[in-house]
Design an enzyme around this catalytic site. Structure first.
Site, PDB file in Angstrom:
ATOM      1  N   GLY A   1       6.588   7.383   1.065  1.00  0.00           N
ATOM      2  CA  GLY A   1       7.645   7.600   2.063  1.00  0.00           C
ATOM      3  C   GLY A   1       8.318   6.296   2.486  1.00  0.00           C
TER       4      GLY A   1
ATOM      5  N   ASP B   1      -4.722  -3.834  -7.110  1.00  0.00           N
ATOM      6  CA  ASP B   1      -5.308  -4.092  -5.799  1.00  0.00           C
ATOM      7  C   ASP B   1      -4.548  -5.271  -5.180  1.00  0.00           C
ATOM      8  OD1 ASP B   1      -6.892  -5.082  -3.681  1.00  0.00           O
ATOM      9  OD2 ASP B   1      -8.685  -4.184  -4.579  1.00  0.00           O
TER      10      ASP B   1
ATOM     11  N   CYS C   1       0.895  -1.177   0.000  1.00  0.00           N
ATOM     12  CA  CYS C   1       0.000   0.000   0.000  1.00  0.00           C
ATOM     13  C   CYS C   1       0.916   1.205   0.000  1.00  0.00           C
ATOM     14  CB  CYS C   1      -0.884  -0.022   1.246  1.00  0.00           C
ATOM     15  SG  CYS C   1      -2.010  -1.421   1.289  1.00  0.00           S
TER      16      CYS C   1
ATOM     17  N   CYS D   1      -1.580   3.728  10.812  1.00  0.00           N
ATOM     18  CA  CYS D   1      -1.452   5.016  11.510  1.00  0.00           C
ATOM     19  C   CYS D   1      -2.745   5.262  12.292  1.00  0.00           C
ATOM     20  CB  CYS D   1      -1.158   6.149  10.539  1.00  0.00           C
ATOM     21  SG  CYS D   1      -2.380   6.355   9.236  1.00  0.00           S
TER      22      CYS D   1
HETATM   23  N1  SAM Z   1       2.772   3.580   2.744  1.00  0.00           N
HETATM   24  C1  SAM Z   1       2.383   4.905   2.320  1.00  0.00           C
HETATM   25  C2  SAM Z   1       3.504   5.877   2.674  1.00  0.00           C
HETATM   26  O1  SAM Z   1       4.259   5.610   3.599  1.00  0.00           O
HETATM   27  O2  SAM Z   1       3.639   6.893   1.981  1.00  0.00           O
HETATM   28  C3  SAM Z   1       1.057   5.321   2.912  1.00  0.00           C
HETATM   29  C4  SAM Z   1      -0.024   4.316   2.610  1.00  0.00           C
HETATM   30  S1  SAM Z   1      -1.641   4.784   3.025  1.00  0.00           S
HETATM   31  C5  SAM Z   1      -1.709   4.399   4.717  1.00  0.00           C
HETATM   32  C6  SAM Z   1      -2.552   3.441   2.371  1.00  0.00           C
HETATM   33  C7  SAM Z   1      -2.508   3.358   0.840  1.00  0.00           C
HETATM   34  O3  SAM Z   1      -2.986   2.060   0.478  1.00  0.00           O
HETATM   35  C8  SAM Z   1      -3.398   4.344   0.101  1.00  0.00           C
HETATM   36  O4  SAM Z   1      -2.636   5.015  -0.863  1.00  0.00           O
HETATM   37  C9  SAM Z   1      -4.476   3.480  -0.552  1.00  0.00           C
HETATM   38  O5  SAM Z   1      -4.898   3.986  -1.798  1.00  0.00           O
HETATM   39  C10 SAM Z   1      -3.746   2.170  -0.706  1.00  0.00           C
HETATM   40  N2  SAM Z   1      -4.603   0.961  -0.720  1.00  0.00           N
HETATM   41  C11 SAM Z   1      -5.696   0.723   0.018  1.00  0.00           C
HETATM   42  N3  SAM Z   1      -6.171  -0.504  -0.227  1.00  0.00           N
HETATM   43  C12 SAM Z   1      -5.339  -1.064  -1.142  1.00  0.00           C
HETATM   44  C13 SAM Z   1      -5.305  -2.318  -1.805  1.00  0.00           C
HETATM   45  N4  SAM Z   1      -6.236  -3.243  -1.574  1.00  0.00           N
HETATM   46  N5  SAM Z   1      -4.309  -2.548  -2.685  1.00  0.00           N
HETATM   47  C14 SAM Z   1      -3.352  -1.614  -2.928  1.00  0.00           C
HETATM   48  N6  SAM Z   1      -3.358  -0.396  -2.342  1.00  0.00           N
HETATM   49  C15 SAM Z   1      -4.328  -0.122  -1.462  1.00  0.00           C
END
Ligand code: SAM
Length: 411
Positions: A234, A276, A229, A345
């Site tokens: 970062g 996904d 994800c 988070c």
């Molecule tokens: N790891 C990132 C960082 O440190 O910059 C922050 C991630 S943020 C908490 C969660 C991310 O997961 C979002 O960008 C969201 O779009 C993505 N996301 C949510 N469900 C997902 C899935 N099933 N597969 C891939 N990405 C997903």
């Protein structure tokens, strides 16, 4: 004449409180305007959202009956100016009255004038005996945070500092404070573009707590690591900067764009895949996985005070289901003996230890973080060997976001 700061702050509050949009989305939807006006509007709206319970308690004795929501928002903006942002009294009252009229609320202009003049007369004494930490925290969140609630809520009263992560061996930029965990901290309100090295891609914005999960995964050069994800990137950057061969998955096409642009600026490489993670099959199993799962984000309330006003208990239930699904998929992508760091988070207990328990059903065994691994921040290690940070930690240094993380090993 219209006051652009208060006009936009009013639009931001309306979007968050009445239309349930995030503050970030509401900011994106504002018409083009001067960057300083926009920043001031953001600051004002954030101050209202952060201290909304307190502002409502101050206004309460001066209101004989409940005003319509838009009028209440004008009053909140006026009271925030008077009590929190040191706006001169006449300016705070006059701009609020003008805003009332401009928004088709002219019949309430007299009320706004009278109430705010009374607030101005009482001044900061109006805040005196109030339990601000309690008032500014929705009851369900307060209850859910248990014994940590007060220290978390006290930290939420203030703007968060700006933390950055440096590329390996990067020098601490002027004005920055090197934290024990390796992040560098600048005072709240610092513009990241003013930090030397930002434009050159030598560092990226990342809260000190947000930098911990990727460090705890302990990436090694050439290991095959998936960041499931990934956007805005970062943690992908930390893994890539350590020399790992990183596959960065992200479901959201718009966020993929940001991830790609960011990696380019930082001069780091990852195989970026728009997919996904619950449906994608890797060509080969990974040595390690970082699962920074979508969550309720209540650990970021200092930076995003709208989260406290937008989230509901049912949202927590919804995200835990998504977290379990992601853990199950992640387990199928990991080689036997491979490690996974699960991180959120969030400050909500449901998104922490119970997810680790659920992961056992997918063949992922909990492997506690040792005291040595968390030597730089021992107060964040729970008796079970989880990472648990919260805004009340390092209170003397400016706190940190709320994160939960655990390491799991594929059986
Ligand atoms: N790891 C990132 C960082 O440190 O910059 C922050 C991630 S943020 C908490 C969660 C991310 O997961 C979002 O960008 C969201 O779009 C993505 N996301 C949510 N469900 C997902 C899935 N099933 N597969 C891939 N990405 C997903």
């Amino acid at each position: 004449m219209a006051d652009p700061t208060r006009e936009s702050a009013f639009d931001l509050l309306t979007a968050v409180l009445e239309r349930h949009r995030t503050l970030e989305d509401a900011l994106d939807a504002l018409p083009a305007q001067d960057a300083r006006d926009r920043a001031a509007a953001h600051r004002l709206a954030a101050a209202v959202l952060r201290r909304m319970g307190t502002l409502d308690a101050v206004l309460e004795p001066f209101l004989r009956k409940e005003p319509p929501e838009p009028v209440r928002n004008v009053l909140r903006i006026g009271a925030a100016g008077l009590l929190l942002l040191e706006t001169p009294s006449h300016a705070a009252v006059a701009t609020a009255v003008a805003l009332t009229k401009r928004r088709g609320l002219a019949p309430f202009a007299g009320l706004v004038n009278a109430v705010l003049r009374k607030v101005a007369t009482v001044g900061a004494a109006a805040l005196g005996d109030l339990d601000a930490a309690r008032l500014d925290t929705p009851a369900w969140l307060w209850t859910s945070w248990g014994t940590l609630a007060r220290s978390i809520a006290i930290a939420h009263q203030h703007e968060a500092p700006l933390d950055v992560t440096l590329k390996p061996d990067g020098a601490v930029p002027e004005g920055g404070l090197l934290l024990p965990t390796g992040s560098v901290r600048f005072p709240a309100g610092t513009r990241v573009s003013d930090i030397p090295g930002f434009e050159a891609g030598d560092l990226w914005v990342q809260d000190a707590a947000a930098a911990l999960p990727a460090r705890l995964l302990a990436p090694r050069p050439n290991e095959r690591i998936a960041d499931l994800c990934a956007a805005p990137g970062g943690k992908t950057a930390q893994l890539a900067a350590a020399g790992a061969s990183v596959t960065a998955l992200e479901r959201d096409a718009a966020r993929i764009e940001r991830l790609t642009v960011n990696l380019k600026r930082w001069g780091l490489h990852a195989d970026v895949i728009n997919a996904d993670a619950t449906e994608w099959t890797p060509p080969a199993l990974f040595d390690a996985i970082l699962l920074d799962a979508p969550c309720s984000a209540t650990g970021t309330i200092r930076r995003h005070p709208d989260v406290a006003r937008l989230k509901r208990p049912r949202d927590v239930q919804t995200v835990t289901q998504a977290q379990d699904k992601l853990l199950e998929s992640a387990a199928s992508m990991l080689r036997p003996g491979g490690r996974l760091v699960y991180a959120v988070c969030s400050l909500q207990p449901e998104e922490g230890a119970p997810r680790v328990a659920a992961a056992a059903g997918f063949g992922l065994r909990h492997d506690p973080f040792s005291p040595e691994e968390l030597a730089a921040i021992p107060e964040a290690r729970t008796p079970e060997g989880f990472l648990r940070t919260h805004p009340g930690l390092w209170a003397d240094k400016g706190g940190m976001d709320g994160f939960f993380a655990a390491r799991l090993i594929k059986g």
